[in-house]
Design an enzyme around this catalytic site. Structure first.
Site, mmCIF file in Angstrom:
data_model
loop_
_atom_site.group_PDB
_atom_site.id
_atom_site.type_symbol
_atom_site.label_atom_id
_atom_site.label_comp_id
_atom_site.label_asym_id
_atom_site.label_seq_id
_atom_site.Cartn_x
_atom_site.Cartn_y
_atom_site.Cartn_z
ATOM 1 N N CYS A 194 -6.492 -3.494 3.480
ATOM 2 C CA CYS A 194 -6.417 -2.019 3.448
ATOM 3 C C CYS A 194 -7.082 -1.438 2.200
ATOM 4 C CB CYS A 194 -4.971 -1.529 3.559
ATOM 5 S SG CYS A 194 -4.903 0.269 3.669
ATOM 6 N N SER A 240 0.812 3.698 1.743
ATOM 7 C CA SER A 240 1.105 4.173 3.109
ATOM 8 C C SER A 240 2.416 3.574 3.629
ATOM 9 C CB SER A 240 -0.036 3.819 4.051
ATOM 10 O OG SER A 240 -1.237 4.357 3.564
ATOM 11 N N CYS A 292 0.872 -1.180 0.000
ATOM 12 C CA CYS A 292 0.000 0.000 0.000
ATOM 13 C C CYS A 292 0.908 1.230 0.000
ATOM 14 C CB CYS A 292 -0.869 -0.027 1.254
ATOM 15 S SG CYS A 292 -1.745 1.512 1.572
ATOM 16 N N HIS A 344 0.963 -3.874 5.860
ATOM 17 C CA HIS A 344 -0.302 -3.935 6.610
ATOM 18 C C HIS A 344 -1.454 -4.416 5.755
ATOM 19 C CE1 HIS A 344 -0.189 -0.033 4.632
ATOM 20 N NE2 HIS A 344 -1.509 -0.048 4.664
ATOM 21 N N HIS A 401 4.986 5.916 2.280
ATOM 22 C CA HIS A 401 5.021 7.240 2.922
ATOM 23 C C HIS A 401 6.020 7.265 4.078
ATOM 24 C CE1 HIS A 401 1.876 9.093 0.677
ATOM 25 N NE2 HIS A 401 0.883 8.392 1.172
HETATM 26 N N1 LIG Z 1 -6.978 4.090 5.567
HETATM 27 C C1 LIG Z 1 -6.439 5.082 4.876
HETATM 28 O O1 LIG Z 1 -6.568 6.237 5.237
HETATM 29 C C2 LIG Z 1 -5.647 4.744 3.666
HETATM 30 C C3 LIG Z 1 -5.607 3.434 3.241
HETATM 31 C C4 LIG Z 1 -4.876 3.142 2.091
HETATM 32 C C5 LIG Z 1 -4.194 4.138 1.414
HETATM 33 N N2 LIG Z 1 -4.252 5.407 1.881
HETATM 34 C C6 LIG Z 1 -3.582 6.500 1.154
HETATM 35 O O2 LIG Z 1 -4.289 6.632 -0.072
HETATM 36 C C7 LIG Z 1 -3.379 7.045 -1.093
HETATM 37 C C8 LIG Z 1 -3.458 6.063 -2.280
HETATM 38 O O3 LIG Z 1 -2.951 4.788 -1.896
HETATM 39 P P1 LIG Z 1 -2.649 3.661 -3.006
HETATM 40 O O4 LIG Z 1 -1.985 2.535 -2.289
HETATM 41 O O5 LIG Z 1 -3.871 3.400 -3.821
HETATM 42 O O6 LIG Z 1 -1.563 4.456 -3.879
HETATM 43 P P2 LIG Z 1 -0.901 4.100 -5.304
HETATM 44 O O7 LIG Z 1 0.436 4.733 -5.280
HETATM 45 O O8 LIG Z 1 -1.017 2.653 -5.602
HETATM 46 O O9 LIG Z 1 -1.850 4.868 -6.340
HETATM 47 C C9 LIG Z 1 -1.842 6.258 -6.490
HETATM 48 C C10 LIG Z 1 -2.252 6.583 -7.923
HETATM 49 O O10 LIG Z 1 -2.344 8.010 -8.040
HETATM 50 C C11 LIG Z 1 -1.779 8.386 -9.279
HETATM 51 N N3 LIG Z 1 -1.373 9.800 -9.198
HETATM 52 C C12 LIG Z 1 -0.232 10.312 -8.644
HETATM 53 N N4 LIG Z 1 -0.251 11.657 -8.722
HETATM 54 C C13 LIG Z 1 -1.421 12.007 -9.343
HETATM 55 C C14 LIG Z 1 -1.999 13.232 -9.710
HETATM 56 N N5 LIG Z 1 -1.386 14.405 -9.471
HETATM 57 N N6 LIG Z 1 -3.213 13.220 -10.320
HETATM 58 C C15 LIG Z 1 -3.846 12.040 -10.573
HETATM 59 N N7 LIG Z 1 -3.337 10.827 -10.241
HETATM 60 C C16 LIG Z 1 -2.136 10.816 -9.635
HETATM 61 C C17 LIG Z 1 -0.651 7.414 -9.508
HETATM 62 O O11 LIG Z 1 -0.294 7.326 -10.885
HETATM 63 C C18 LIG Z 1 -1.254 6.101 -8.978
HETATM 64 O O12 LIG Z 1 -1.951 5.391 -9.987
HETATM 65 C C19 LIG Z 1 -1.994 7.098 -0.427
HETATM 66 O O13 LIG Z 1 -1.739 8.434 -0.005
HETATM 67 C C20 LIG Z 1 -2.143 6.192 0.772
HETATM 68 O O14 LIG Z 1 -1.256 6.531 1.815
HETATM 69 C C21 LIG Z 1 -4.976 5.738 2.976
HETATM 70 ZN ZN LIG Z 2 -2.821 0.909 3.533
#
Ligand SMILES: NC(=O)c1ccc[n+]([C@@H]2O[C@H](COP(=O)([O-])OP(=O)(O)OC[C@H]3O[C@@H](n4cnc5c(N)ncnc54)[C@H](O)[C@@H]3O)[C@@H](O)[C@H]2O)c1
Ligand SMILES: [Zn+2]
Ligand SMILES: [Zn+2]
Length: 321
Positions: free
Chosen positions: A180, A49, A47, A69, A52
């Site tokens: 997640c 996160s 993920c 996770h 990050h």
């Molecule tokens: N429980 C929670 O709060 C929770 C759970 C999971 C993930 N997250 C957060 O959610 C976010 C996404 O997680 P993920 O694992 O799906 O990430 P990921 O990196 O797999 O996907 C992110 C996507 O966003 C795209 N992207 C990047 N910059 C962009 C922009 N300016 N405009 C449009 N698209 C853009 C990327 O190309 C990618 O496809 C992360 O910040 C993660 O930390 C939060």
């Molecule tokens: Zn996550």
């Protein structure tokens, strides 16, 4: 000879410090103590996160740590006092605990278990087990847990409230995403935004979270699902899951929100930010402003303080067991 009660030596990916690749090492995983469960991890996903934490600008990182996770595995052994899990059970580790007994777990309004009430951030504060020690050692040094799960290890130890039991026939390589990404994206649409049939939706970012939000919008009967990503390779899968319009801001000669407002005659009903960026959030709000102004934000550290993510996560997880 069984491994119950013994230290297990296995491989794990360790983050020794931020902004560096993970290092595959042999680690020692101690047996579970009171109300703890040791799990063999069969499948774990990545993920954003996890990434990050390694970012140089992330404040609050702690090292050395075993990240991860979003996983599924099989119970190897249980510590004293564990009654709801047994060796051989298929399980998903949860970073949002569910004791099932406190007033928060019993309330229909939240799934934010009272176990979290002393935590500012479940990611940072679940770096040790409840007795204040780690179950991981590498090269003689204790290694931090992460989000109470640490799934980038062949074996991990979690609290028995940080665990959901699966059906025996669950395919662990698939269901690990429920730990997640799927619960976050799908849960945001279904439980938080409550997307309505016939509505128009915009989803920014098509990683695990965004694609799960697409599935949620499709299941909710949205008539138009507009997806936005700077990586056009993501669009094939998004379309297969229900996206109706795919936009890459890099291919456009005006701001994305203006394009979407024109496409939808004034803005969408629901917008989901699944990238993790403040600028996108601002753009998204302006895109909604002409219509309903209902937004769902997906970004851990803000989300966690606001409470809904553990709610979304565990609400969805309950349908699993
Ligand atoms: N429980 C929670 O709060 C929770 C759970 C999971 C993930 N997250 C957060 O959610 C976010 C996404 O997680 P993920 O694992 O799906 O990430 P990921 O990196 O797999 O996907 C992110 C996507 O966003 C795209 N992207 C990047 N910059 C962009 C922009 N300016 N405009 C449009 N698209 C853009 C990327 O190309 C990618 O496809 C992360 O910040 C993660 O930390 C939060
Ligand atoms: Zn996550
Ligand atoms: Zn509780």
């Amino acid at each position: 000879m069984g491994t119950k009660g013994k230290i297990i030596k296995c491989k794990a990916a360790i983050a020794w410090e931020g902004n560096k690749p993970l290092s595959i090492e042999e680690v020692e995983v101690a047996p579970p103590k009171d109300h703890e469960v040791r799990i063999q991890i069969i499948a774990t996903a990545l993920c954003h996160s996890d990434a990050h934490i390694l970012h140089p600008q992330f404040e609050g990182g702690f090292f050395p740590v075993i990240l991860g996770h979003e996983a599924a595995g099989i119970v190897e052994s249980v510590g004293p006092g564990v009654t709801n899990f047994k060796p051989g059970d298929k399980v998903i580790p949860l970073y949002a605990p569910q004791c099932g007994k406190c007033k928060f777990c019993l309330s229909p309004c939240t799934n934010f278990c009272g176990k979290l009430k002393h935590f500012k951030n479940p990611m940072g504060d679940q770096k040790l087990m409840e007795d204040g020690t780690s179950r991981f050692t590498c090269k003689g040094k204790p290694i931090y847990h992460f989000m109470g799960t640490s799934t980038f290890s062949q074996y991990t130890v979690v609290s028995d409230v940080n665990l959901a039991k699966l059906d025996d026939d669950a395919n662990l390589e698939r269901v690990c995403l429920l730990g997640c990404a799927f619960s976050t994206g799908y849960g945001a649409v279904i439980n938080n935004a409550k997307v309505t049939p016939g509505s128009t939706c915009a989803i920014f970012g098509l990683g695990g979270v965004g694609l799960s939000a697409v599935m949620g919008c499709k299941a909710s009967g949205a008539s138009r699902i507009i997806v936005i990503d700077i990586n056009s390779e993501k669009f094939t899968k998004a379309k297969a899951l229900g996206a109706t319009d795919c936009l890459n801001p890099k291919d456009l000669d005006k701001p994305i929100q203006e394009v979407i407002i024109e496409m939808t005659n004034g803005g969408v009903d629901f917008a989901f930010e699944c990238v993790g960026g403040a600028k996108i959030m601002v753009g998204k709000v302006s895109l909604l402003f002409q219509s309903w102004l209902l937004t769902t934000r997906i970004r851990n550290w803000i989300w966690m303080h606001w409470c809904p993510i553990p709610y979304l996560l565990t609400k969805s997880m309950r349908h699993l067991t």
